[in-house]
Design a protein around this motif. Structure first.
Motif, mmCIF file in Angstrom:
data_model
loop_
_atom_site.group_PDB
_atom_site.id
_atom_site.type_symbol
_atom_site.label_atom_id
_atom_site.label_comp_id
_atom_site.label_asym_id
_atom_site.label_seq_id
_atom_site.Cartn_x
_atom_site.Cartn_y
_atom_site.Cartn_z
ATOM 1 N N GLN A 58 45.841 49.751 38.450
ATOM 2 C CA GLN A 58 44.514 49.458 38.983
ATOM 3 C C GLN A 58 44.231 50.265 40.241
ATOM 4 O O GLN A 58 43.137 50.814 40.417
ATOM 5 C CB GLN A 58 44.400 47.959 39.286
ATOM 6 N N ILE A 59 45.213 50.326 41.141
ATOM 7 C CA ILE A 59 44.999 51.045 42.395
ATOM 8 C C ILE A 59 44.825 52.537 42.145
ATOM 9 O O ILE A 59 43.899 53.174 42.665
ATOM 10 C CB ILE A 59 46.171 50.790 43.361
ATOM 11 N N MET A 196 40.665 43.423 38.913
ATOM 12 C CA MET A 196 41.193 43.185 40.257
ATOM 13 C C MET A 196 40.065 42.630 41.114
ATOM 14 O O MET A 196 39.078 43.317 41.395
ATOM 15 C CB MET A 196 41.752 44.460 40.873
ATOM 16 N N ALA A 197 40.210 41.382 41.530
ATOM 17 C CA ALA A 197 39.146 40.711 42.262
ATOM 18 C C ALA A 197 38.806 41.423 43.562
ATOM 19 O O ALA A 197 37.658 41.414 44.010
ATOM 20 C CB ALA A 197 39.556 39.263 42.545
ATOM 21 N N GLN A 198 39.810 42.061 44.182
ATOM 22 C CA GLN A 198 39.577 42.756 45.442
ATOM 23 C C GLN A 198 38.558 43.877 45.268
ATOM 24 O O GLN A 198 37.699 44.090 46.125
ATOM 25 C CB GLN A 198 40.889 43.320 45.975
ATOM 26 N N SER A 201 34.868 42.629 43.982
ATOM 27 C CA SER A 201 34.088 41.910 44.986
ATOM 28 C C SER A 201 33.703 42.769 46.185
ATOM 29 O O SER A 201 33.155 42.243 47.160
ATOM 30 C CB SER A 201 34.866 40.681 45.482
ATOM 31 N N SER A 202 34.004 44.071 46.134
ATOM 32 C CA SER A 202 33.706 44.875 47.325
ATOM 33 C C SER A 202 33.208 46.280 47.037
ATOM 34 O O SER A 202 32.770 46.961 47.962
ATOM 35 C CB SER A 202 34.969 44.971 48.205
ATOM 36 N N PHE A 203 33.241 46.735 45.790
ATOM 37 C CA PHE A 203 32.880 48.131 45.511
ATOM 38 C C PHE A 203 31.507 48.255 44.858
ATOM 39 O O PHE A 203 31.129 47.431 44.014
ATOM 40 C CB PHE A 203 33.923 48.780 44.595
ATOM 41 N N THR A 365 41.868 35.720 43.179
ATOM 42 C CA THR A 365 41.541 36.098 44.558
ATOM 43 C C THR A 365 42.786 36.196 45.428
ATOM 44 O O THR A 365 42.765 36.821 46.482
ATOM 45 C CB THR A 365 40.572 35.073 45.174
ATOM 46 N N VAL A 366 43.878 35.583 44.982
ATOM 47 C CA VAL A 366 45.134 35.622 45.735
ATOM 48 C C VAL A 366 46.040 36.722 45.214
ATOM 49 O O VAL A 366 46.638 37.483 45.975
ATOM 50 C CB VAL A 366 45.859 34.260 45.666
ATOM 51 N N TYR A 367 46.134 36.842 43.861
ATOM 52 C CA TYR A 367 47.079 37.777 43.260
ATOM 53 C C TYR A 367 46.438 39.094 42.836
ATOM 54 O O TYR A 367 47.121 39.962 42.286
ATOM 55 C CB TYR A 367 47.737 37.125 42.036
ATOM 56 N N TYR A 368 45.121 39.270 43.031
ATOM 57 C CA TYR A 368 44.398 40.502 42.751
ATOM 58 C C TYR A 368 44.266 40.802 41.268
ATOM 59 O O TYR A 368 43.615 41.780 40.902
ATOM 60 C CB TYR A 368 45.054 41.703 43.450
ATOM 61 N N LEU A 369 44.871 40.014 40.399
ATOM 62 C CA LEU A 369 44.780 40.222 38.964
ATOM 63 C C LEU A 369 44.241 38.973 38.305
ATOM 64 O O LEU A 369 44.438 37.865 38.793
ATOM 65 C CB LEU A 369 46.155 40.573 38.375
ATOM 66 N N GLU A 370 43.564 39.156 37.170
ATOM 67 C CA GLU A 370 42.945 38.023 36.494
ATOM 68 C C GLU A 370 43.796 37.476 35.364
ATOM 69 O O GLU A 370 43.426 36.499 34.731
ATOM 70 C CB GLU A 370 41.564 38.436 35.967
ATOM 71 N N SER A 371 44.908 38.097 35.051
ATOM 72 C CA SER A 371 45.815 37.595 34.026
ATOM 73 C C SER A 371 47.245 37.743 34.539
ATOM 74 O O SER A 371 47.519 38.517 35.457
ATOM 75 C CB SER A 371 45.649 38.370 32.710
ATOM 76 N N LEU A 372 48.144 36.992 33.921
ATOM 77 C CA LEU A 372 49.552 37.008 34.332
ATOM 78 C C LEU A 372 50.281 38.073 33.522
ATOM 79 O O LEU A 372 50.515 37.900 32.331
ATOM 80 C CB LEU A 372 50.174 35.633 34.096
ATOM 81 N N PRO A 373 50.645 39.194 34.155
ATOM 82 C CA PRO A 373 51.278 40.282 33.397
ATOM 83 C C PRO A 373 52.773 40.077 33.274
ATOM 84 O O PRO A 373 53.410 39.452 34.111
ATOM 85 C CB PRO A 373 50.965 41.517 34.247
#
Length: 415
Positions: A58-59, A196-198, A201-203, A365-373
């Motif tokens: 993602q990054i 990625m919620a980060q 929510s900001s871009f 919002t805590v782990y930056y991902l929406e699913s558990l990889p």
């Protein structure tokens, strides 16, 4: 290595009979402990690997593998510079960008801070993290005052597709009454969701020409993002950039430089978790030792009879080694199966538990991902299995040695 007689006696000792239930129960709990330890270690390490892989994808998918920045100034003639960088072996794409921090507001009030990134339509299409995750609208005809916003931005500010978003810059225009912030409104033509919620929510992405006007960077780019074939081996490419752009002083920052502290923390956490969870297996192995010692104590008369019938001390040692090793190997196999199955269906299991309990087990919002990889690295799984088997074998050595040293005369005398 083990003859039929030794295997037959060892199998007999594995079956509990009347008066031997307590020892058998301890062995069962030892087996369960080893299985749970192996399964937990496989699951946690796989989740840590998946977490790192997803974050890295993602990054890098949004920010590029290498960033080329002007040394104290913007990059002029950015198209020519991007063309030179594309000639470096290993470079897949070079995307000029104008980027800056803004305050975003919606039509119904409310404001959030974020990042506005100007980019050419072809560059946005190459940015697959965004272009392949459009959930509403389209990027066709991306020009003028069109923008693409993250799903989190639209939700927080109440901006629908075809709505209007206002960008406010702190660097304003000087007037006789003071500095007035620059304010520009844009039309939302697409909404993306990267996972990625980060970022969601900001871009906000806008055309390069519009960003140049907004940030007062005419005919210039603040950076050029490079995507390379192998991000883990980008050293030669990084070294070749200043030479390719000779005459233009630049600063080169790769993904390891910009995210070094973050990924170092993830690696440290993964190693610490491995050491901590290995203790579960060690505790279970100690249970194997205790159960084996109790079994040797209970079987003292049997050992004496076996020895008087001609069984060697080595044969007795191998019998009890098979008994203890069988518990460890069986527990390891069960734990291996549980761990692999759990990792394969981990997201389905998470959703099931979440629906049953009504609680959110993985907050994006805590782990930056929406699913558990979860990513199974088989070399790592094999290491866990071999570690558990090795510890199980080591746990049987001392009780088996004690059994082999039993003096049949002394044992029968006391019986």
């Amino acid at each position: 290595m083990f003859n039929a007689f030794e295997r037959r006696v060892a199998f007999r000792y594995l079956r509990a009979r009347k008066g031997e239930r307590f020892v058998s129960i301890i062995a069962i709990f030892s087996l369960i402990g080893i299985a749970l330890g192996v399964a937990t270690l496989i699951i946690v390490m796989s989740v840590m690997n998946g977490f790192r892989q997803e974050l890295l994808a993602q990054i890098l998918g949004l920010n590029g593998d290498i960033g080329v920045y002007g040394a104290g100034h913007n990059i002029s003639q950015y198209d020519a510079a991007a063309g030179k960088l594309m000639k470096i072996p290993g470079v897949i794409s070079a995307i000029p960008i104008v980027q800056g921090e803004v305050l975003m507001t919606g039509p119904h009030g409310g404001a959030i801070g974020g990042v506005a990134r100007g980019i050419q339509p072809s560059g946005l299409a190459d940015l697959k993290t965004v272009s392949h995750h459009i959930i509403s609208g389209t990027l066709k005809g991306f020009s003028g005052n069109d923008v693409a916003i993250g799903a989190g931005v639209g939700t927080q500010l109440g901006i629908p597709l075809d709505g209007t978003i206002t960008l406010v810059l702190p660097q304003g225009n000087a007037t006789i009454i003071g500095t007035i912030p620059r304010i520009e409104s844009f039309h939302v033509t697409a909404i993306f969701q990267t996972g990625m919620a980060q970022y969601d929510s900001s871009f906000v992405f806008l055309p390069l020409k519009a960003a140049q006007t907004l940030f007062r960077a005419p005919d210039a780019a603040t950076q050029i993002q490079l995507f390379v074939k192998n991000p883990d081996k980008d050293g030669p490419i990084k070294a070749a950039i200043p030479q390719a752009l000779s005459g233009t002083p630049v600063n080169v920052v790769d993904w390891q430089d910009s995210n070094n502290a973050f990924f170092a923390a993830v690696n440290v956490e993964r190693n610490v978790m491995f050491l901590i969870l290995t203790l579960i297996i060690i505790v279970a192995v100690f249970n194997v030792v205790s159960s084996m010692i109790m079994m040797v104590k209970d079987k003292t008369a049997d050992i004496a009879i076996l020895r008087t019938m001609g069984a060697s001390s080595g044969s007795v040692l191998r019998i009890f080694f098979m008994v203890g090793a069988s518990v460890g190997v069986l527990g390891t196999v069960i734990g291996f199966g549980l761990g692999v199955v759990f990792c394969t269906y981990i997201e389905n299991i998470r959703m099931f538990i979440q629906n049953i309990t009504g609680t959110q087990l993985f907050n994006p919002t805590v782990y930056y991902l929406e699913s558990l990889p979860a990513k199974l690295e088989w070399s790592q799984v094999i290491e866990v299995v071999l570690l558990a088997i090795a510890l199980s074998f080591a746990a049987t050595i001392y009780p088996s040695w004690r059994a082999a040293r039993t003096d049949p005369v002394e044992a029968l005398r006391h019986e």
